[in-house]
Design a protein around this motif. Structure first.
Motif, PDB file in Angstrom:
ATOM      1  N   LEU A  20       1.858   7.657   1.346  1.00  0.00           N
ATOM      2  CA  LEU A  20       1.804   7.742   2.811  1.00  0.00           C
ATOM      3  C   LEU A  20       0.646   6.930   3.362  1.00  0.00           C
ATOM      4  O   LEU A  20       0.791   6.216   4.370  1.00  0.00           O
ATOM      5  CB  LEU A  20       1.690   9.203   3.244  1.00  0.00           C
ATOM      6  N   ARG A  21      -0.510   7.011   2.719  1.00  0.00           N
ATOM      7  CA  ARG A  21      -1.662   6.222   3.185  1.00  0.00           C
ATOM      8  C   ARG A  21      -1.383   4.721   3.055  1.00  0.00           C
ATOM      9  O   ARG A  21      -1.792   3.926   3.918  1.00  0.00           O
ATOM     10  CB  ARG A  21      -2.914   6.593   2.400  1.00  0.00           C
ATOM     11  N   PHE A  22      -0.702   4.340   1.982  1.00  0.00           N
ATOM     12  CA  PHE A  22      -0.355   2.936   1.802  1.00  0.00           C
ATOM     13  C   PHE A  22       0.548   2.452   2.937  1.00  0.00           C
ATOM     14  O   PHE A  22       0.296   1.394   3.536  1.00  0.00           O
ATOM     15  CB  PHE A  22       0.334   2.739   0.449  1.00  0.00           C
ATOM     16  N   PHE A  23       1.586   3.196   3.248  1.00  0.00           N
ATOM     17  CA  PHE A  23       2.486   2.775   4.327  1.00  0.00           C
ATOM     18  C   PHE A  23       1.769   2.761   5.673  1.00  0.00           C
ATOM     19  O   PHE A  23       2.026   1.893   6.507  1.00  0.00           O
ATOM     20  CB  PHE A  23       3.727   3.674   4.375  1.00  0.00           C
ATOM     21  N   LEU A  44       7.542  14.189   0.126  1.00  0.00           N
ATOM     22  CA  LEU A  44       6.869  13.174   0.931  1.00  0.00           C
ATOM     23  C   LEU A  44       6.712  13.620   2.380  1.00  0.00           C
ATOM     24  O   LEU A  44       5.713  13.309   3.037  1.00  0.00           O
ATOM     25  CB  LEU A  44       7.635  11.855   0.852  1.00  0.00           C
ATOM     26  N   THR A  45       7.675  14.369   2.889  1.00  0.00           N
ATOM     27  CA  THR A  45       7.551  14.909   4.248  1.00  0.00           C
ATOM     28  C   THR A  45       6.391  15.898   4.325  1.00  0.00           C
ATOM     29  O   THR A  45       5.640  15.920   5.308  1.00  0.00           O
ATOM     30  CB  THR A  45       8.869  15.581   4.669  1.00  0.00           C
ATOM     31  N   ARG A  46       6.219  16.688   3.275  1.00  0.00           N
ATOM     32  CA  ARG A  46       5.079  17.603   3.236  1.00  0.00           C
ATOM     33  C   ARG A  46       3.765  16.820   3.235  1.00  0.00           C
ATOM     34  O   ARG A  46       2.810  17.185   3.927  1.00  0.00           O
ATOM     35  CB  ARG A  46       5.161  18.500   2.000  1.00  0.00           C
ATOM     36  N   ALA A  47       3.717  15.744   2.472  1.00  0.00           N
ATOM     37  CA  ALA A  47       2.506  14.928   2.432  1.00  0.00           C
ATOM     38  C   ALA A  47       2.240  14.272   3.778  1.00  0.00           C
ATOM     39  O   ALA A  47       1.080  14.156   4.210  1.00  0.00           O
ATOM     40  CB  ALA A  47       2.623  13.868   1.339  1.00  0.00           C
ATOM     41  N   ALA A  48       3.298  13.827   4.467  1.00  0.00           N
ATOM     42  CA  ALA A  48       3.124  13.215   5.785  1.00  0.00           C
ATOM     43  C   ALA A  48       2.535  14.201   6.787  1.00  0.00           C
ATOM     44  O   ALA A  48       1.678  13.847   7.597  1.00  0.00           O
ATOM     45  CB  ALA A  48       4.464  12.678   6.282  1.00  0.00           C
ATOM     46  N   LEU A  51      -1.215  14.735   6.084  1.00  0.00           N
ATOM     47  CA  LEU A  51      -2.082  13.623   6.467  1.00  0.00           C
ATOM     48  C   LEU A  51      -1.977  13.258   7.939  1.00  0.00           C
ATOM     49  O   LEU A  51      -2.782  12.462   8.429  1.00  0.00           O
ATOM     50  CB  LEU A  51      -1.729  12.384   5.631  1.00  0.00           C
ATOM     51  N   GLY A  52      -0.995  13.827   8.655  1.00  0.00           N
ATOM     52  CA  GLY A  52      -0.770  13.404  10.030  1.00  0.00           C
ATOM     53  C   GLY A  52      -0.334  11.955  10.078  1.00  0.00           C
ATOM     54  O   GLY A  52      -0.770  11.192  10.950  1.00  0.00           O
ATOM     55  N   SER A  53       0.514  11.552   9.142  1.00  0.00           N
ATOM     56  CA  SER A  53       0.900  10.158   8.992  1.00  0.00           C
ATOM     57  C   SER A  53       1.697   9.665  10.192  1.00  0.00           C
ATOM     58  O   SER A  53       2.514  10.391  10.768  1.00  0.00           O
ATOM     59  CB  SER A  53       1.741   9.998   7.724  1.00  0.00           C
ATOM     60  N   ARG A  54       1.476   8.404  10.537  1.00  0.00           N
ATOM     61  CA  ARG A  54       2.257   7.799  11.630  1.00  0.00           C
ATOM     62  C   ARG A  54       3.613   7.310  11.133  1.00  0.00           C
ATOM     63  O   ARG A  54       4.481   6.973  11.933  1.00  0.00           O
ATOM     64  CB  ARG A  54       1.490   6.654  12.272  1.00  0.00           C
ATOM     65  N   CYS A 307      -7.654  13.548   0.729  1.00  0.00           N
ATOM     66  CA  CYS A 307      -8.773  12.614   0.589  1.00  0.00           C
ATOM     67  C   CYS A 307      -8.513  11.508  -0.433  1.00  0.00           C
ATOM     68  O   CYS A 307      -9.417  10.739  -0.755  1.00  0.00           O
ATOM     69  CB  CYS A 307     -10.052  13.365   0.226  1.00  0.00           C
ATOM     70  N   ALA A 308      -7.302  11.413  -0.959  1.00  0.00           N
ATOM     71  CA  ALA A 308      -6.994  10.401  -1.978  1.00  0.00           C
ATOM     72  C   ALA A 308      -7.013   9.002  -1.368  1.00  0.00           C
ATOM     73  O   ALA A 308      -6.586   8.794  -0.222  1.00  0.00           O
ATOM     74  CB  ALA A 308      -5.635  10.687  -2.602  1.00  0.00           C
ATOM     75  N   ASP A 309      -7.494   8.040  -2.139  1.00  0.00           N
ATOM     76  CA  ASP A 309      -7.642   6.651  -1.700  1.00  0.00           C
ATOM     77  C   ASP A 309      -6.454   5.822  -2.191  1.00  0.00           C
ATOM     78  O   ASP A 309      -6.105   5.871  -3.371  1.00  0.00           O
ATOM     79  CB  ASP A 309      -8.944   6.086  -2.271  1.00  0.00           C
ATOM     80  N   ALA A 310      -5.851   5.044  -1.296  1.00  0.00           N
ATOM     81  CA  ALA A 310      -4.663   4.254  -1.642  1.00  0.00           C
ATOM     82  C   ALA A 310      -4.998   2.817  -2.008  1.00  0.00           C
ATOM     83  O   ALA A 310      -4.091   1.988  -2.140  1.00  0.00           O
ATOM     84  CB  ALA A 310      -3.681   4.268  -0.481  1.00  0.00           C
ATOM     85  N   ALA A 311      -6.283   2.489  -2.208  1.00  0.00           N
ATOM     86  CA  ALA A 311      -6.669   1.096  -2.463  1.00  0.00           C
ATOM     87  C   ALA A 311      -6.002   0.543  -3.711  1.00  0.00           C
ATOM     88  O   ALA A 311      -5.543  -0.605  -3.734  1.00  0.00           O
ATOM     89  CB  ALA A 311      -8.187   0.987  -2.578  1.00  0.00           C
TER      90      ALA A 311
END
Length: 329
Positions: A20-23, A44-48, A51-54, A307-311
């Motif tokens: 999710l952070r990557f997208f 993935l919906t739970r993860a979104a 994170l409050g993903s856009r 807090c996971a990093d998508a780098a």
């Protein structure tokens, strides 16, 4: 090119979060070439939501375009996300994790995906579910019919390739042969030329013992196995060694070499992760498909904390695309 495929990895690890952070990090210009996710829509919906993903996960089918503000998901499992606990894999989650990998490999072999980028899995969970592979690399080799393969860890400053991979340290010396090392050198040279567009690769071969054995005082692997392998190499790369392991990585990180061939897992991964812990990429050499991976584990201790990093995932995707383009030339 066809889209790349990202496997979701362990459903209760950080894989869903970093996807999710990557997208969310994709620019408008990158969206048309965005990958698709092989995984679980509910997870993935739970993860979104966490994170409050856009970008919102949506079901995707082969041939469809990727639209802005979405995460395209080829749904291969329907786990009950509400019953899954972060950091606590189950037999069902492990079975699903394996299915994502199988379908990605099959799709890449069929030409449906230009590359496969894998999120982290739990080897222990796989084994407890009855799926016996030491890791991602060996599983993908089996799925794609590759008999000879190597693990490369690649970053902007350092690339390392492993002669032995997931072997007990006490057994490494027994598994080192001149033929095995020579094969690794050749595979490294071929990959640097074909996949990384290095016209004349410079490859350093690390020794096995302290000070590369100090002319046999601290071990004879360099004299009897490693040096003969280096001498036997014939090709377009510049190959040298065996180099003392305590200096060769410093030289490589400062531009003296394009890659270091290492004798065992931690010899290469300790210096590599010191430099590239966040942005390192795992590349599997010898497969008939392009495969890269994040260079970290499931991080069960921080899964679900947001807090996971998508780098590393972004770097793995970018490198996979570069390799796919280089192979297509």
């Amino acid at each position: 090119m066809k889209p790349a495929a990202i496997t979701m990895g362990c459903p209760v690890g950080i894989g869903p979060e970093i996807i999710l952070r990557f997208f969310d990090s994709l620019s408008e210009a990158e969206v048309p070439s965005a990958p698709v996710v092989l995984g679980d829509l509910g997870v993935l919906t739970r993860a979104a939501a966490l994170l409050g993903s856009r970008n919102q996960p949506v079901a995707w089918n082969a041939g469809e375009d990727v639209t802005p503000d979405t995460v395209p998901v080829l749904e291969l499992s329907q786990l009950d996300a509400d019953k899954l606990s972060w950091g606590q894999p189950t037999k069902e989650s492990a079975t699903a994790m394996a299915e994502y990998i199988r379908r990605a490999a099959a799709g890449a072999l069929a030409g449906d995906f230009s590359a496969v980028i894998t999120c982290p899995i739990s080897k222990k969970a796989l084994n407890e579910a009855g799926i016996w592979h030491p890791g991602h690399t060996e599983m993908l080799a089996t799925l794609t019919g590759a008999s000879r393969y190597r693990m490369m860890l690649a970053g902007t400053r350092l690339r390392v390739v492993l002669v032995t991979i997931h072997e007990p340290l006490a057994e490494v010396s027994q598994r080192l042969t001149a033929e095995n090392i020579l094969g690794c050198i050749r595979m490294t040279a071929d990959a640097l030329r074909r996949d990384f567009a290095v016209e004349k690769p410079r490859i350093a071969v690390a020794g096995f013992n302290p000070h590369s054995g100090e002319q046999g005082m601290f071990g004879r692997e360099e004299i009897e196995i490693i040096e003969p392998a280096v001498r036997r190499y014939e090709g377009e790369a510049e190959v040298s060694g065996p180099w003392p392991p305590d200096t060769v990585f410093y030289k490589a990180a400062n531009g003296a070499f394009d890659a270091v061939v290492c004798m065992y897992h931690d010899q290469g991964l300790i210096p590599f992760k010191l430099l590239h812990f966040q942005d390192g990429v795992n590349v599997t050499l010898g497969l008939p498909i392009v495969r890269t991976s994040v260079d970290h584990g499931t991080a069960y201790d921080i899964a679900g904390k947001g807090c996971a990093d998508a780098a590393s995932l972004r770097a793995a995707w970018q490198m996979a695309m570069d390799i796919a383009r280089n192979r297509a030339r």
